[in-house]
Design a protein around this motif. Structure first.
Motif, short mmCIF file in Angstrom:
data_model
loop_
_atom_site.label_atom_id
_atom_site.label_comp_id
_atom_site.label_asym_id
_atom_site.label_seq_id
_atom_site.Cartn_x
_atom_site.Cartn_y
_atom_site.Cartn_z
N ILE A 57 -6.08 -2.59 -6.20
CA ILE A 57 -7.55 -1.68 -5.92
C ILE A 57 -6.72 -0.16 -4.91
O ILE A 57 -5.98 0.13 -4.00
CB ILE A 57 -7.73 -2.74 -4.46
CG1 ILE A 57 -9.51 -2.19 -3.70
CG2 ILE A 57 -7.04 -3.02 -3.38
CD1 ILE A 57 -10.25 -2.45 -3.20
N THR A 58 -7.70 0.75 -4.91
CA THR A 58 -7.40 2.03 -4.36
C THR A 58 -8.28 2.10 -3.27
O THR A 58 -9.98 2.09 -2.95
CB THR A 58 -7.84 2.76 -5.38
OG1 THR A 58 -6.58 3.00 -6.28
CG2 THR A 58 -6.91 4.04 -4.04
N PHE A 59 -7.94 2.68 -1.58
CA PHE A 59 -9.08 2.38 -0.10
C PHE A 59 -8.85 3.65 -0.30
O PHE A 59 -8.42 4.57 -1.21
CB PHE A 59 -8.15 2.11 0.57
CG PHE A 59 -7.94 0.17 0.20
CD1 PHE A 59 -8.96 -0.32 0.78
CD2 PHE A 59 -6.18 0.04 0.43
CE1 PHE A 59 -8.20 -1.46 1.52
CE2 PHE A 59 -6.44 -1.66 0.86
CZ PHE A 59 -6.90 -2.31 0.89
N LYS A 60 -10.18 3.88 0.36
CA LYS A 60 -10.60 5.08 0.32
C LYS A 60 -9.82 6.57 1.72
O LYS A 60 -10.18 7.84 1.51
CB LYS A 60 -12.31 5.44 0.44
CG LYS A 60 -12.93 4.43 -0.59
CD LYS A 60 -14.71 4.93 -0.72
CE LYS A 60 -15.26 3.70 -1.77
NZ LYS A 60 -16.34 4.08 -1.12
N VAL B 132 1.04 -1.12 0.22
CA VAL B 132 0.56 0.25 0.26
C VAL B 132 1.09 1.35 0.13
O VAL B 132 1.34 1.85 0.94
CB VAL B 132 -0.51 0.04 1.10
CG1 VAL B 132 -1.91 1.83 1.12
CG2 VAL B 132 -1.63 -0.99 1.52
N ASP B 133 1.34 1.93 -1.32
CA ASP B 133 1.74 3.30 -0.83
C ASP B 133 0.46 4.28 -0.10
O ASP B 133 -0.26 4.15 0.14
CB ASP B 133 1.83 3.85 -2.31
CG ASP B 133 0.27 3.61 -3.36
OD1 ASP B 133 -0.51 4.08 -2.45
OD2 ASP B 133 0.45 3.48 -4.55
N ASP B 134 1.13 5.62 -0.26
CA ASP B 134 1.02 7.16 -0.33
C ASP B 134 -0.79 7.13 -0.22
O ASP B 134 -1.75 8.18 0.27
CB ASP B 134 1.86 8.20 -0.18
CG ASP B 134 3.29 7.90 0.79
OD1 ASP B 134 3.54 6.61 2.24
OD2 ASP B 134 4.01 8.09 0.73
N ARG C 286 -2.93 3.56 -2.96
CA ARG C 286 -2.90 2.16 -3.72
C ARG C 286 -2.57 1.11 -3.69
O ARG C 286 -1.55 1.37 -3.50
CB ARG C 286 -2.74 2.94 -5.42
CG ARG C 286 -3.30 2.24 -6.31
CD ARG C 286 -2.86 2.54 -7.58
NE ARG C 286 -2.77 1.52 -8.65
CZ ARG C 286 -3.68 1.51 -9.57
NH1 ARG C 286 -4.36 1.74 -8.87
NH2 ARG C 286 -3.82 0.56 -10.46
N ALA C 287 -3.21 0.06 -3.79
CA ALA C 287 -2.86 -1.31 -2.96
C ALA C 287 -2.88 -1.77 -4.23
O ALA C 287 -3.57 -2.41 -5.50
CB ALA C 287 -3.85 -1.84 -2.09
#
Length: 823
Positions: free
Chosen positions: A89-92, A69-71, A74-75
C-alpha cells in the motif's frame, strides 16, 4: 545461470528503527531488511526490495508479519516465515511513526499530523487487505512516537507540538476529545504506558522529550471527569430565607443534594479498586496529574531515541553524543550510563525478556546488542563507512575480505554473514585485497603507499611493503607459491615487486605510460599480466627478469585484465565497452564481445541526455572468470552485471543488483514532472534537522570536504559495481556495489539444516508415526532426517495415491530420489 540473491554484507544497519522479534534482530539496510539470529549468530538479508530506502519497520506481536515503509511512503506487508511479500500500500504522506497493536489486529500509522488506524491484514489474499478504521487529526505537528495500551483500546501519541495525546479508539455517539499531557519544552521523543503488575491495568504514563526530560503521569484518584461538570449539584445550596422560601423547601433541596453526593461517592468507589486502578471510567476521561519530573542531565546533547520495557519497568535512552542510559522507573534510578560511540545513537530497543539492549548508529553503520546484567556484548557489527572498493574470496570459499574508502580491511564469514576482524592500520583508501594460497594470510594495497600482510591467526599486521618514495597502489597480485608480491601504481605507472619472506623490494617494472589498474599472475606459470590506461596489456617474466615479453595493443584505454583459470586465455575490458580475449601463449586475438548496449544503465539526475544516448558508464571496470572458465562476469558503472558465454560470445543473463530509487542511475527514464527551475526535485535538500542522518546523508555532508564516496555533483549516491569475484567452488559470487557487498549463490537456503533436528526426530519416531497411520508426520520427520531410505518407506506407506501425489508436488527432492517410479 541459476544464481539468486543470497545476502548483503558490509552494512548491517543504515538508518531507521530496528525491531527485536523473539531472538531475531531486524534492521533496515538501504531498501532491504537484514535479519540477525542472536542465538545462532547468523545473519541474512530478506530477498524482497522496497522502492527506496526503508525508514520505518514494525513486527506483529506473534512475529509472523513484518511491515516496512520506505522514504516514498510505500509499505510492504511481509510474511516473515516464508519471506514473501503479501500486500502493499502507498500512503499519501510521509510516515513518521508505525506500530502494531498489542493484539496484532490493528496498525497505528503516523502520517504527519494525522493518526490513522488500519486493520492488519492476515494470511489470506484479499482485494482490499488494508482497511482504514479511524483517522484522528487532533495533532498540530508531526507525530513522533506511538504506544498502544495492553487491551489495544487506547493509543498514546507524541508529536512535535510539545504535547502528548491519549486517544480512545472505540467510536461513541458523541465525539470524544483526547486527553492532553502538556508541559514539555521540546518535541516528544517517546510515550509509554506503564501497567500495574498485580492487576495488569494502566497505572502510569511516561513521556520523554528531546531535551532529556521524562515526565511521570498518574491517575488523580481524588477526582474524575464527572466531578468537573460543575459544583452546583454537588455542593449544598446556601440556605437563604431573604426571599421568603420555606424551611421545607430547603430540606428537600438538602436531601436531593445529599442523595446525589452519595450516588457519586458510591459510583467512584465501584469504579476505583483498592489499588487505585480505574474499572469503568475511560482513561481519556480520567484526570491525570503530573507526578514527577526527572532529567537525564546530558546537555548539550539531545535525546534521540528511547524505549520502555513494561514488565521490568525500565527505560533506555540514547543521546546525540553516543551516550546511552538505563534507568529503573518510577524511582528514576540510573543503572548504567555509558558511551558506546562518538556519533548519534539513532535507535535503542529492548528485547522481549528485557535482558538485551540493541543500539544502532546510522552514521557509522554500527549495530550493537549488549547484555546489561553481565555487561557483555552479544553482537557487535559495523559496516564500512564509505563505498567498498574490492573483495576477495579465501581459497576454501569460507571467508570474504573487503577493502573500502574508509581505510579499513574487514574479513567476513560467508556462511554467517558476520565480520570477525577489522584491520585499520591503513591511512588511506584500500584499493585491492588478496588471499594467499595458504588461507592464513591476507594482503591489501592502499593509496597510502603501503602493501600490508595480515596474519589471520593472530590478527596482526606482520609485514609492510613500501617503496623508496611514496606511491599510490591501485592493483595487487601474488604468485601461486606466495613468494612474490606485485603492486601497480597510479602516479608513477610502475609495478613494484617484493619478496614475501624478507619484505625487500626486488624489482621495479617500468614500461607503462598510464596508471596500472589491472594486475594478475598466470595460474600455471610465473607470467604476470598488467593492464594500463596507455591502451596496452603487457606480459612480464618476473622470475627471469626479462621484463615485458609480450605487449597487446588496443584502440582504447584498458581498464582491467584477468586470466582464465587454466592460464590459456586472458580477458581485458576497454574504454569503448568491449571485452577482448587474447591467447597469451601464441599472442593472438581470439575474439571480442561488444558490451556497450548490455552495460547501459539508468539515467543520472544530472545527465542532459537519456541513458541510451549517453556515452558515460558504457564500459566494464571489473571482470571475473567462472571456476571452469566457461563464462565470465562483467560489471561497471551501471545497475547491471552481465554474464557472458566465452565460447559463443553471447550474453547469458543480466543481473540487476538493486531497484533502490534512492540511488542515482536506477531509473531508465526520468519523470519530467519532477523537474523544476532549480533542478530535479529529488535533489533539492528541503529536509529539516530532525530527520535521522544515515550513511547517504553523511556522504552528502562530506562531499564538500573532498572525502571519498561515489556520489554525483549534488550528493546523490550513484549505483555502480567496483569489483567482482567468484568463489573458488564456483557456487557463489560477490560484487562490491554502492549498497555493500552483494552475494549471489546457486545453493538453496532451505536445504537440509542440522539445527532443525531435536531429540524427538529419530528413525524410531518415523516408525511410530507410520504404525499409527500418521503418514504426514512420518514424511516430515524423514525429510528432517534427510535419510533416503526413510523417505522411500514413507512414500510407499501412503495408502491414498492422491495424498502421495500431493506430497510429490510439494517435495521435488522426493521425486529426484525415487525417479517417479512410485507413481
Amino acid at each position: 545461470m541459476n544464481f539468486r540473491f543470497q545476502n548483503l554484507l558490509g552494512a548491517p544497519y543504515r538508518g531507521g528503527n530496528v525491531v527485536v522479534s523473539e531472538d531475531s534482530l531486524l534492521s533496515p539496510v538501504g531498501n532491504r531488511v537484514s535479519v540477525t539470529d542472536l542465538v545462532k549468530s547468523h545473519t541474512l538479508t530478506l530477498p524482497f526490495e522496497a522502492t527506496s530506502n526503508i525508514s520505518r519497520i514494525a513486527v506483529s506481536p506473534d512475529g509472523n508479519f513484518l511491515l516496512t515503509v520506505d522514504d516514498s511512503s510505500r509499505a510492504l506487508y511481509v510474511n516473515l516465515r516464508r519471506r514473501a511479500v503479501l500486500h502493499h500500500i502507498t500512503f499519501k504522506k510521509r510516515v513518521t511513526a508505525l506500530r502494531f497493536s498489542s493484539d496484532g489486529s490493528l496498525i497505528a500509522v503516523g502520517l504527519g499530523k494525522l493518526l490513522q488506524i488500519w486493520r492488519s491484514p492476515g494470511f489470506r489474499k484479499e482485494f482490499f487487505p488494508f482497511k482504514l478504521v479511524r483517522t484522528f487529526s487532533d495533532c498540530a505537528a508531526a507525530i513522533t512516537s506511538l504506544d498502544w495500551s495492553p487491551e489495544s483500546d487506547y493509543i498514546l501519541v507524541g508529536s512535535k507540538d510539545l504535547a502528548v495525546r491519549l486517544f480512545f479508539l472505540k467510536k461513541t455517539k458523541v465525539r470524544t476529545r483526547p486527553f492532553l499531557f502538556l508541559g514539555h519544552r521540546e518535541p516528544v521523543v517517546g510515550v509509554f504506558f506503564s501497567i500495574n503488575k498485580k492487576t495488569s491495568r494502566v497505572c502510569r504514563i511516561y513521556t520523554i522529550s528531546r531535551d532529556g526530560a521524562i515526565f511521570t503521569w498518574k491517575l488523580d484518584e481524588s477526582s474524575n471527569s464527572d466531578d468537573n461538570s460543575g459544583g452546583s449539584i454537588l455542593d449544598p445550596p446556601e440556605r437563604r430565607n431573604s426571599e421568603g422560601e420555606s424551611q421545607e423547601n430547603d430540606k428537600v433541596i438538602d436531601n436531593e443534594s445529599d442523595k446525589v453526593i452519595g450516588d457519586r461517592k458510591r459510583k467512584r468507589e465501584t469504579l476505583i479498586d483498592v489499588d487505585g486502578d480505574t474499572l469503568g471510567i475511560p482513561l481519556h476521561e480520567m484526570k491525570w496529574e503530573l507526578s514527577k519530573k526527572d532529567f537525564f542531565m546530558q546537555a548539550p546533547a539531545r535525546l534521540t531515541t528511547c524505549d520502555y520495557h513494561r514488565e521490568l519497568d525500565m527505560v533506555v535512552v540514547g543521546f546525540s553524543s553516543g551516550v546511552f542510559g538505563l534507568y529503573q522507573m518510577p524511582d528514576f534510578v540510573c543503572i548504567h550510563l555509558l558511551s558506546i560511540s562518538r556519533e548519534k545513537i539513532t535507535t535503542a530497543v529492548f528485547n522481549r525478556l528485557g535482558n538485551w539492549l540493541t543500539f544502532g548508529c546510522a552514521k557509522l553503520g554500527q549495530l550493537l546488542v549488549w547484555e546489561w546484567r553481565s555487561e557483555s556484548y552479544i553482537l557487535k557489527q559495523q559496516g564500512h563507512y564509505f563505498d567498498v572498493n574490492c573483495v576477495a574470496y579465501s581459497p576454501d570459499s569460507q571467508m570474504l575480505a573487503t577493502g573500502a574508502d574508509d581505510s579499513k580491511v574487514k574479513v567476513w564469514t560467508v556462511s554467517s554473514g558476520f565480520c570477525f576482524i577489522t584491520f585499520s592500520e591503513h591511512t588511506n583508501a584500500v584499493t585491492a585485497v588478496k588471499f594467499m594460497a595458504n588461507n592464513h594470510c591476507l594482503l591489501s594495497a592502499s593509496l597510502d603507499g603501503t602493501v600490508r600482510a595480515w596474519d589471520l591467526f593472530r590478527y596482526r599486521n606482520f609485514r609492510t611493503f613500501t617503496t623508496p618514495s611514496p606511491r599510490q597502489f591501485v592493483s595487487l597480485a601474488v604468485d601461486q607459491s606466495g613468494e612474490i608480491i606485485c603492486a601497480g601504481t597510479t602516479d608513477s605507472f610502475e609495478i613494484f615487486v617484493w619478496s614475501t619472506k624478507t619484505g625487500r623490494l626486488l624489482d621495479v617494472l617500468s614500461g607503462h605510460q598510464g596508471p596500472v589498474h589491472g594486475l594478475m599472475f598466470s595460474p600455471t606459470n610465473a607470467i604476470l599480466a598488467s593492464s594500463s590506461w596507455d591502451k596496452t596489456v603487457r606480459l612480464w617474466d618476473v622470475f627471469e627478469g626479462k621484463g615485458a615479453v609480450e605487449t597487446f595493443q588496443h584502440n582504447h584505454d584498458v581498464l582491467t585484465v584477468v586470466y582464465r583459470p587454466d592460464g590459456k586465455q586472458i580477458a581485458c575490458s576497454t574504454l569503448d565497452g568491449q571485452i577482448v580475449f587474447w591467447d597469451p601463449l601464441d599472442g593472438i586475438l581470439m575474439y571480442t564481445i561488444e558490451g556497450r548496449r548490455d552495460i547501459t544503465g539508468g539515467r543520472l539526475m544530472t545527465d542532459r541526455r537519456s541513458a541510451a544516448n549517453s556515452t558515460s558508464g558504457k564500459y566494464f571496470t571489473t571482470l571475473c572468470y567462472s571456476a571452469d572458465g566457461s563464462y565470465i562476469l562483467a560489471g561497471g558503472s551501471s545497475k547491471y552485471i552481465c554474464m557472458y558465454d566465452v565460447a559463443d560470445q553471447v550474453m547469458l543473463r543480466r543481473f540487476q543488483i538493486t531497484r533502490n530509487l534512492s540511488l542515482d542511475g536506477v531509473l531508465d527514464f526520468l519523470n519530467s514532472k519532477r523537474m523544476t527551475d532549480a533542478g530535479p526535485l529529488d535533489l533539492i535538500d528541503d529536509e529539516n534537522s530532525d530527520v535521522d542522518v544515515g550513511v547517504d546523508q553523511q556522504r552528502r555532508g562530506n562531499l564538500g570536504q573532498g572525502l571519498p564516496g561515489s556520489v554525483n555533483n549534488l550528493g546523490r549516491p550513484i549505483i555502480r559495481t567496483k569489483c567482482l569475484k567468484i568463489s573458488p567452488t564456483g557456487r557463489s559470487w560477490a560484487a562490491a556495489t554502492t549498497e555493500g557487498v552483494v552475494i549471489y549463490s546457486i545453493d538453496e537456503s532451505f536445504m537440509f539444516d542440522p539445527t532443525d533436528l531435536d531429540i524427538d526426530v529419530t528413525p524410531e519416531a518415523v516408525d511410530s508415526a507410520l504404525s499409527e497411520s500418521q503418514h504426514q508426520r512420518a514424511l516430515l520427520l524423514s525429510l528432517r532426517l534427510n535419510e533416503d531410505s526413510l523417505i522411500r518407506i514413507c512414500i510407499f506407506f501412503c495408502e491414498d495415491i492422491r495424498y502421495t501425489s500431493h506430497c510429490f508436488i510439494h517435495t521435488s527432492e522426493i521425486f529426484a530420489e525415487t525417479d517417479g517410479s512410485v507413481f
